[in-house]
Scaffold this motif. Structure first.
Motif, mmCIF file in Angstrom:
data_model
loop_
_atom_site.group_PDB
_atom_site.id
_atom_site.type_symbol
_atom_site.label_atom_id
_atom_site.label_comp_id
_atom_site.label_asym_id
_atom_site.label_seq_id
_atom_site.Cartn_x
_atom_site.Cartn_y
_atom_site.Cartn_z
ATOM 1 N N ALA A 156 8.709 -2.695 -48.155
ATOM 2 C CA ALA A 156 7.748 -3.686 -48.795
ATOM 3 C C ALA A 156 8.551 -4.853 -48.916
ATOM 4 N N THR A 176 2.526 -5.185 -51.754
ATOM 5 C CA THR A 176 2.738 -4.008 -50.670
ATOM 6 C C THR A 176 3.391 -2.926 -51.395
ATOM 7 N N GLN A 177 4.566 -3.219 -52.276
ATOM 8 C CA GLN A 177 5.357 -2.291 -53.062
ATOM 9 C C GLN A 177 4.424 -1.546 -53.908
ATOM 10 N N THR A 179 2.401 0.876 -51.241
ATOM 11 C CA THR A 179 3.008 1.887 -50.281
ATOM 12 C C THR A 179 4.636 1.901 -50.450
ATOM 13 N N GLN A 221 -3.660 -7.508 -47.763
ATOM 14 C CA GLN A 221 -2.374 -7.862 -46.847
ATOM 15 C C GLN A 221 -1.164 -7.235 -47.209
ATOM 16 N N LEU A 222 -0.747 -6.190 -46.210
ATOM 17 C CA LEU A 222 0.567 -5.682 -46.397
ATOM 18 C C LEU A 222 1.584 -6.335 -45.636
ATOM 19 N N SER A 223 2.828 -6.734 -46.274
ATOM 20 C CA SER A 223 3.989 -7.253 -45.643
ATOM 21 C C SER A 223 5.178 -6.496 -45.768
ATOM 22 N N TYR A 224 5.658 -6.218 -44.549
ATOM 23 C CA TYR A 224 6.962 -5.276 -44.579
ATOM 24 C C TYR A 224 8.177 -5.931 -43.758
#
Length: 171
Positions: free
Chosen positions: A29, A34-35, A38, A144-147
């Motif tokens: 994440a 995000t963290q 997930t 929005q998920l950023s990895y």
């Protein structure tokens, strides 16, 4: 010349399965949102003959769960993305197994959910936009998920296709 072209195409088509390969790419994440949802994911991707990548499965880092993904979805998914989004590859989250739970976690209250990804490349960060469809048929952007890219698994170590990742305290 036509016969030569036919032989070349036949050789190319029979070589495709040997060149296509499955990879497992792990991501951490990259932001607080995000963290909180997930912590991180591992993507099982199929890389084709010319380097094109298709995501097949998403595995959770923080819990033992996975969701199968299928390429494609309705046009309303892309229209629900926030202005300025550059992600275009729509993947439906298969509702079987842990997919239903993932859909509910990403888009609480929706009937279905999709992930819209940008170009997935080894060694590069990835952004995923979650979009849901509610009972009234409305598509809405959920999160929005950023990895950031963490690394590649050599193969599925537990023989089931799911990577066994260390707990956060063991990293």
């Amino acid at each position: 010349m036509t016969r030569t072209l036919a032989v070349f195409l036949a050789a190319l088509l029979t070589a495709t399965p040997a060149v296509a390969e499955t990879r497992l790419w792990a991501y951490d994440a990259a932001d607080r949102v995000t963290q909180a949802l997930t912590r991180g994911v591992t993507l099982r991707v199929q890389r084709g003959l010319f380097g094109a990548v298709r995501v097949e499965t998403l595995f959770s880092t923080s819990a033992r769960g996975s969701a199968e993904m299928r390429r494609g979805g309705p046009d309303g998914v892309r229209r629900a993305l926030p202005a300025g989004s550059t992600e275009t590859a729509v993947y439906s989250i298969v509702a079987q197994g842990d997919g239903r739970g993932l859909s509910r976690a990403l888009c609480p209250g929706s009937d279905e959910a999709w992930l819209v990804l940008g170009r997935v490349r080894q060694g590069r960060p990835v952004v995923m936009q979650a979009v849901g469809r509610w009972a009234d048929g409305t598509f809405r952007h959920c999160v929005q998920l950023s990895y950031s890219y963490r690394g590649e698994w050599a193969g599925p170590p537990n023989g089931l296709g799911a990577p066994e990742e260390p707990s956060l305290s063991e990293r």
